[in-house]
Write a protein that holds these residues in place. Structure first.
Motif, PDB file in Angstrom:
ATOM      1  N   UNK A  31       7.075  65.878  40.583  1.00  0.00           N
ATOM      2  CA  UNK A  31       6.199  66.850  41.244  1.00  0.00           C
ATOM      3  C   UNK A  31       4.771  66.765  40.690  1.00  0.00           C
ATOM      4  N   UNK A  32       3.825  66.436  41.558  1.00  0.00           N
ATOM      5  CA  UNK A  32       2.425  66.239  41.156  1.00  0.00           C
ATOM      6  C   UNK A  32       1.670  67.568  41.105  1.00  0.00           C
ATOM      7  N   UNK A  33       1.910  68.436  42.050  1.00  0.00           N
ATOM      8  CA  UNK A  33       1.302  69.763  42.119  1.00  0.00           C
ATOM      9  C   UNK A  33      -0.220  69.728  41.913  1.00  0.00           C
ATOM     10  N   UNK A  34      -0.877  68.916  42.718  1.00  0.00           N
ATOM     11  CA  UNK A  34      -2.333  68.946  42.735  1.00  0.00           C
ATOM     12  C   UNK A  34      -3.027  68.301  41.554  1.00  0.00           C
ATOM     13  N   UNK A  68      -0.267  72.386  45.740  1.00  0.00           N
ATOM     14  CA  UNK A  68      -0.183  73.744  45.204  1.00  0.00           C
ATOM     15  C   UNK A  68      -0.316  73.769  43.672  1.00  0.00           C
ATOM     16  N   UNK A  69      -0.841  74.872  43.197  1.00  0.00           N
ATOM     17  CA  UNK A  69      -0.973  75.197  41.784  1.00  0.00           C
ATOM     18  C   UNK A  69      -2.070  74.406  41.078  1.00  0.00           C
ATOM     19  N   UNK A  72      -6.299  69.874  42.788  1.00  0.00           N
ATOM     20  CA  UNK A  72      -6.762  68.791  43.660  1.00  0.00           C
ATOM     21  C   UNK A  72      -5.725  68.382  44.712  1.00  0.00           C
ATOM     22  N   UNK A  73      -5.122  69.357  45.357  1.00  0.00           N
ATOM     23  CA  UNK A  73      -4.088  69.040  46.355  1.00  0.00           C
ATOM     24  C   UNK A  73      -4.640  68.189  47.489  1.00  0.00           C
ATOM     25  N   UNK A  74      -5.807  68.529  48.009  1.00  0.00           N
ATOM     26  CA  UNK A  74      -6.392  67.753  49.106  1.00  0.00           C
ATOM     27  C   UNK A  74      -6.642  66.312  48.683  1.00  0.00           C
ATOM     28  N   UNK A 125      -8.936  73.638  47.489  1.00  0.00           N
ATOM     29  CA  UNK A 125      -9.194  72.195  47.385  1.00  0.00           C
ATOM     30  C   UNK A 125      -9.728  71.624  48.693  1.00  0.00           C
ATOM     31  N   UNK A 126      -9.488  72.323  49.812  1.00  0.00           N
ATOM     32  CA  UNK A 126     -10.038  71.936  51.119  1.00  0.00           C
ATOM     33  C   UNK A 126     -11.356  72.645  51.414  1.00  0.00           C
ATOM     34  N   UNK A 127     -11.847  73.411  50.449  1.00  0.00           N
ATOM     35  CA  UNK A 127     -13.082  74.155  50.670  1.00  0.00           C
ATOM     36  C   UNK A 127     -12.883  75.427  51.469  1.00  0.00           C
TER      37      UNK A 127
END
Length: 267
Positions: A31-34, A68-69, A72-74, A125-127
Motif C-alpha cells: 500500500x503506497x497511500x500517496x 489517500x492519507x 501525493x495521491x494524484x 493533491x488534485x488542487x
C-alpha cells in the motif's frame, strides 16, 4: 403445449479475478497511500534487481490503496498511468480506498465519509480544497464540475478497470487477503478488498501462495507462503515489495523495503 415462458437462467456471479499469464517476475508492491517519494525510491531498487537478473518480462503489481492519507495521491496515479519501462507492465488492484474514491466521485454527498479516511489529502493533491461543509452546501452539479475539472479521466478509468484480485501460476494477489474456507470464485468483494479473514494469522495457513496488503503494520508478516506486505508507508516511511517468479515451481521469494529515499534493505 409448448410453454411460451422460459425459465430465466440463474445470474452468473461476477468474477473478481484477472488471470495473468506468468511473466518472468512479478514485483508485488504494498500500500503506497500517496507516498510518491517512497514509490520512486522502491521502483529504482526493483529496476536494479530485474536489470541484474536480465528479466525481459516484468509485472509491477500494485496491491491497491495507492491513494489517500499521504500527500501525493494524484502524482502516484500520474506515475501509474504513464508509460512503463521497456519490458515492464504495470497493473493495479482495486483497494478499498480506491473503491471509496470512485464512489465519492460518482456521488459526493452520499460518500462524504471518505474524506475522514484520508480522502481529503487526495482531493488536496488534485488542487481541490473543498471541506465537508462546502460539499454539503454546494449544488451537486457544481461539486461534480470541480471534480471533473481537476481529476484526469485517465486516473478514474484506470481504477474502474482494476481487478480485485490476480492469479498467475499458482500465486494469488489480492488487496486484503481472502477467505481460505472459500474457493476463489466464491470470494466476495468484501473478502478481497475489505478483508474478512484478518491479518496473517493461523487462519491464513491454508491460503497457499498468497500476497496481500491492507493490514498496516511496521513490518511485513509471513506465515507459510502467505505474506502481508502493507508496512504503513504513510505513517512509517516504509514501503515494501515482494518478488515472485510465477512461471516456475520455485517457491523462493525476495522482499525489498525502502525506509526513505536513501536507505534500503532486502531480505
Amino acid at each position: 403445449m409448448m410453454s411460451f415462458f422460459k425459465r430465466r437462467p440463474a445470474p452468473i456471479a461476477p468474477s473478481f479475478w484477472q488471470d495473468l499469464q506468468p511473466p518472468e517476475a512479478i514485483y508485488a508492491i504494498g500500500d503506497v497511500h500517496g507516498r510518491r517519494d517512497l514509490l520512486a525510491a522502491l521502483e529504482a531498487v526493483l529496476a536494479q534487481d530485474w536489470t541484474q537478473r536480465r528479466y525481459r518480462d516484468v509485472v509491477l503489481l500494485y496491491l491497491g490503496d495507492l491513494i489517500d492519507r499521504g500527500p501525493h495521491s494524484a502524482h502516484v496515479l500520474d506515475h501509474l498511468t504513464a508509460p512503463a519501462p521497456k519490458g515492464v507492465r504495470r497493473l493495479t488492484l482495486l483497494g478499498n480506498h480506491e473503491e471509496m474514491f470512485l464512489a465519492f466521485v460518482d456521488r459526493p454527498e452520499a460518500n462524504i465519509a471518505w474524506l475522514d479516511h484520508g480522502g481529503g489529502a487526495t482531493l488536496n493533491s488534485y488542487g481541490i480544497y473543498l471541506t465537508k461543509s462546502d460539499i454539503l452546501q454546494m449544488p451537486r452539479k457544481k461539486v461534480l464540475q470541480y471534480l471533473s475539472a481537476s481529476i484526469p479521466s485517465t486516473h478514474l478509468d484506470t481504477l474502474r478497470r482494476a481487478p480485485r484480485a490476480v492469479r498467475s501460476g499458482d500465486w494469488r494477489f489480492t488487496h486484503a487477503g481472502l477467505d481460505p474456507a472459500k474457493t476463489d470464485e466464491a470470494q466476495t468483494a468484501a473478502d478481497l478488498t475489505w478483508g474478512v479473514a484478518g491479518d496473517v494469522t493461523a487462519l491464513s495457513q491454508g491460503a497457499g501462495r498468497l500476497v496481500f496488503g491492507h493490514f498496516a503494520a511496521d513490518q511485513l508478516r509471513t506465515i507459510g507462503q502467505t505474506s502481508c506486505i502493507d508496512t504503513g508507508a504513510y505513517a512509517t516511511d516504509r514501503l515494501t515489495a515482494l518478488r515472485v517468479t510465477p512461471g516456475t515451481s520455485d517457491a523462493s521469494t525476495e522482499f525489498f523495503e525502502v525506509y526513505n529515499p536513501d536507505r534500503t534493505t532486502r531480505q
